[in-house]
Each structure stands twice: as structure tokens, then as C-alpha cells.
Design an enzyme around this catalytic site. Structure first.
Site, PDB file in Angstrom:
ATOM      1  N   THR A 116     -58.482 -82.356  36.419  1.00 35.04           N
ATOM      2  CA  THR A 116     -57.638 -81.942  35.294  1.00 35.04           C
ATOM      3  C   THR A 116     -56.686 -80.817  35.665  1.00 35.04           C
ATOM      4  O   THR A 116     -57.008 -79.985  36.525  1.00 35.04           O
ATOM      5  CB  THR A 116     -58.544 -81.456  34.135  1.00 35.04           C
ATOM      6  OG1 THR A 116     -57.723 -80.840  33.147  1.00 35.04           O
ATOM      7  CG2 THR A 116     -59.574 -80.451  34.584  1.00 35.04           C
ATOM      8  N   TYR A 124     -64.267 -75.943  30.510  1.00 36.50           N
ATOM      9  CA  TYR A 124     -63.908 -77.313  30.887  1.00 36.50           C
ATOM     10  C   TYR A 124     -63.250 -77.327  32.272  1.00 36.50           C
ATOM     11  O   TYR A 124     -63.672 -78.057  33.169  1.00 36.50           O
ATOM     12  CB  TYR A 124     -62.971 -77.913  29.828  1.00 36.50           C
ATOM     13  CG  TYR A 124     -62.363 -79.209  30.265  1.00 36.50           C
ATOM     14  CD1 TYR A 124     -63.152 -80.341  30.451  1.00 36.50           C
ATOM     15  CD2 TYR A 124     -60.993 -79.310  30.533  1.00 36.50           C
ATOM     16  CE1 TYR A 124     -62.588 -81.533  30.894  1.00 36.50           C
ATOM     17  CE2 TYR A 124     -60.436 -80.489  30.960  1.00 36.50           C
ATOM     18  CZ  TYR A 124     -61.233 -81.604  31.144  1.00 36.50           C
ATOM     19  OH  TYR A 124     -60.678 -82.777  31.582  1.00 36.50           O
TER      20      TYR A 124
END
Ligand code: UFG
Length: 340
Positions: free
Chosen positions: A117, A141
């Protein structure tokens, strides 16, 4: 050979399975259906319902199928949820990925494609951000994914597992043939929320912060269409199978849109002027994240086909209408069978 797709019943993994089948590849999906859907996995792809961190299960799958590559999509992906419940993210995205990697190494799997990501960059100093920029995630995250990048690189170095790490920017849109889209009921992603507001399925949309240091005060993101994104995975697989060296690539178009700009596009495409309210900042949001996309183009030869925000919004609208009509038809069926 067969590709094991973890999270292949989910939004992006499901599109990957479609792309693999379209390309004549064999796919086995491992998904616990926590956010995925059985219906997203079409034959001849095989769905195994289970946990990708369950080493006994993964080893059985690797033994029973001729798997040469793992495409690892399964993950928790909601930034604010990761801030509220970090240990869940470190379990799902990091600890379970470690188990999967151990299985891959034990079974001498050749190739590993990892869904990482843009959140690994945190708040980049320069946008578009290149793969060589500092890695400084600002939420659990991003950290949970970065740790898996590191484990994969270490495992590759020690055991010769080739990898391509793909750092996704903001994935959106749906299969242009209308076969699949983003179906998660508790949506948190901007374009999905905006199309739901346009279709009247929610009262409106909250903009999380209009006081960022950006051109209109709202956060800027690079929205990449999901079919273009999965095409990059197939190219990565082909690249590794032909002997390419392990690689990290950003996946985005290199163009940023603010939250207000996205809202305007969805309003224009839908023809609906839905309610928009400015509210406070959401935890864990960086101001701007735009991909430097030169490497993926030059090394993998990736050439996006759907780099068009109104078209992406149109696909998302069509898919949301489809989901709505499907659930209406299902509730009529349930009512009719209850009345019988
Ligand atoms: N936003 C709103 N209102 C909403 C939903 C979102 O204002 O109702 C804003 C967010 O605050 C953010 C932007 O829209 O500024 C985009 O938010 P998303 O939730 O759509 O996506 P994120 O940027 O938080 O995260 C996504 C993926 C991550 C990935 C990241 C990389 O979920 O997996 O993009 O940019 F890491």
C-alpha cells in the site's frame, strides 16, 4: 501451473481471479469470507474457505495443487479501523502473512506477489512519491503492511523466493464487463460512499477535514481503476516467471484528485446533487498521496486503460445499482417463499 490467490473472494482479489481466468491461468482461492463473497469466485477457479494464517491448511493446499505462485491479497484494509484496533491489523496483515511466507518457503514456491500500500510512505515530503522515498507510515495499517514487505524481502534473500511488491494507491471502479465490483456492505472508501449518496442509499457524505495543506483543503489521492491494477499483477507474474529480479512498484496513475474534486465528478456523472457536510479530520489520513508511476511502466511495461475518473465513477455507480437491484430481487424471493 496454478496461482494461489489469498483473499480472492474480495474486491481486488476477485478481479485478479477474473483476470487470471481470462488469461487462461488456473487459480485456487483461499478466503475466510469475512469480507469476501462466495459468488465472486467463478468456476473453474476453486474456492477454499479458510484462514491464510492456518499453516496446516495452506500446506495441504500447496501439496495438493501445482502452485508456482502466490498472490497475497487477504488483509484488513481500513485505515481508521487500524488506528482503533491495531493489534487486529498486526495479527491479520503481519503475523498471518509470516505464516504464509513460511509455508511458501517450505514448499519452495517460486513467486510471490504481495498487495502492499501507499500507506507505507506515510506523509511523503514530495508528491508524486517514488518507490525510493522514505518509508514512514503514519498508521498501523501502513506499518502492518510494511513489516510484511520486510519479511518478504528477508525471506527472499535467505531462501530465494522471488517477489513483486505492489504498493496500491486508492483502488476504485469495477470490472468494465460488469461481472464484479466493490460489494462490501460497510463501505468506508470515498468513491463507494459518494455513489451510495448519489443513489440515495445514504443521506449524504461527510468530508473528513477541509483544513489540509492542499489546493482546496481536502485530502488528495491517486485513484486507480481495479482492472488496471490487476493487470499489473499479471504482468508482474509474467515478469517473475521469465526470470525478472524481485521488484517493488507503485500502482497509481500519477494524478491526484481532492475529496471535493471526486465529489464533483460523482455528482456530474450521476446527475445528483447529494448532501455534503464538512466534518472533522479522520485519524490516520495523510494530506496527499500520489504515485510516481514510472517504474511500473518502464520495468513491467504496464499501460493503463482506464485512467479516467468519470469513467471509474460510472463503473462504481453501475455496480452499486446492480447490488441494489440484486438485493431487492432477493428480498422479493424471500417474501414470496415466506408467503407460500
Ligand atoms: N473520505 C471522506 N469521506 C468519506 C470517506 C473518505 O472525506 O466518507 C476521505 C478520506 O478522509 C480520505 C479520502 O477520502 O481523505 C480517501 O479515503 P478512503 O477511505 O477512500 O481511502 P484511504 O486513502 O484512507 O485508504 C485507501 C486504502 C488503503 C490505501 C490508501 C492509499 O483503503 O488501503 O488508500 O492511499 F493504503
Amino acid at each position: 501451473m496454478t496461482v494461489l490467490v489469498t483473499g480472492g473472494a474480495g474486491y481486488i482479489g476477485g478481479h485478479m481471479v477474473l483476470a487470471l481466468l481470462d488469461a487462461g491461468e488456473k487459480a485456487v482461492v483461499l478466503d475466510d469470507l469475512s469480507t469476501g463473497f462466495r459468488s465472486a469466485v467463478r468456476p473453474p477457479a476453486k474456492l477454499i474457505v479458510g484462514d491464510f494464517g492456518d499453516m496446516a491448511l495452506v500446506e495441504t493446499i500447496l501439496r495438493e495443487h501445482e502452485i508456482d505462485a502466490i498472490a497475497h491479497f487477504a488483509a484488513k484494509i481500513v485505515v481508521p479501523e487500524s488506528v482503533a484496533d491495531p493489534l487486529r491489523y498486526y495479527l491479520n496483515n503481519t503475523a498471518k502473512s509470516r505464516n504464509l511466507l513460511e509455508c511458501a518457503v517450505r514448499h519452495k514456491i517460486k513467486h510471490f506477489i504481495f498487495s502492499s500500500t501507499a500507506a507505507v510512505y506515510g506523509e511523503p515530503e514530495v508528491n508524486p512519491v517514488s518507490e525510493t522515498a522514505a518509508l514512514a507510515p503514519i498508521n498501523p495499517y501502513g506499518r502492518s503492511k510494511l513489516m510484511t514487505e520486510w519479511m518478504l524481502q528477508d525471506a527472499s534473500h535467505a531462501h530465494g523466493l522471488d517477489y513483486v511488491i505492489l504498493r496500491y494507491f486508492n483502488v476504485a471502479g469495477a470490472d468494465p464487463k460488469g461481472r464484479l465490483g466493490q460489494s462490501t456492505p460497510q463501505a468506508t472508501h470515498l468513491i463507494k460512499i459518494a455513489v451510495q449518496a448519489a443513489l440515495g442509499f445514504r443521506p449524504g457524505l461527510d468530508v473528513f477535514g477541509a483544513d489540509y495543506p492542499t489546493r482546496d483543503g481536502t485530502c488528495i489521492r491517486d485513484y486507480i481503476q481495479v482492472t488496471d491494477l490487476v493487470a499489473a499483477h499479471l504482468m508482474a507474474l509474467d515478469y517473475l516467471r521469465k526470470g525478472g529480479e524481485s521488484l517493488i512498484c507503485n500502482c497509481g496513475y500519477g494524478t491526484g484528485f481532492s475529496v471535493f474534486e471526486v465529489i464533483d465528478v460523482v455528482k456530474q456523472v450521476s446527475g445528483v446533487d447529494f448532501n455534503v457536510r464538512i466534518s472533522g479530520r479522520r485519524a490516520g489520513d495523510p494530506a496527499s498521496l500520489v504515485a510516481g508511476a514510472e517504474r511500473i511502466k518502464s520495468v513491467l511495461g504496464w499501460a493503463p486503460k482506464y485512467d479516467d475518473l468519470p469513467a471509474i465513477a460510472g463503473q462504481a455507480l453501475d455496480w452499486e445499482r446492480h447490488l441494489h437491484n440484486k438485493s431487492k430481487a432477493e428480498s422479493v424471493l424471500v417474501r414470496n417463499s415466506a408467503a407460500r
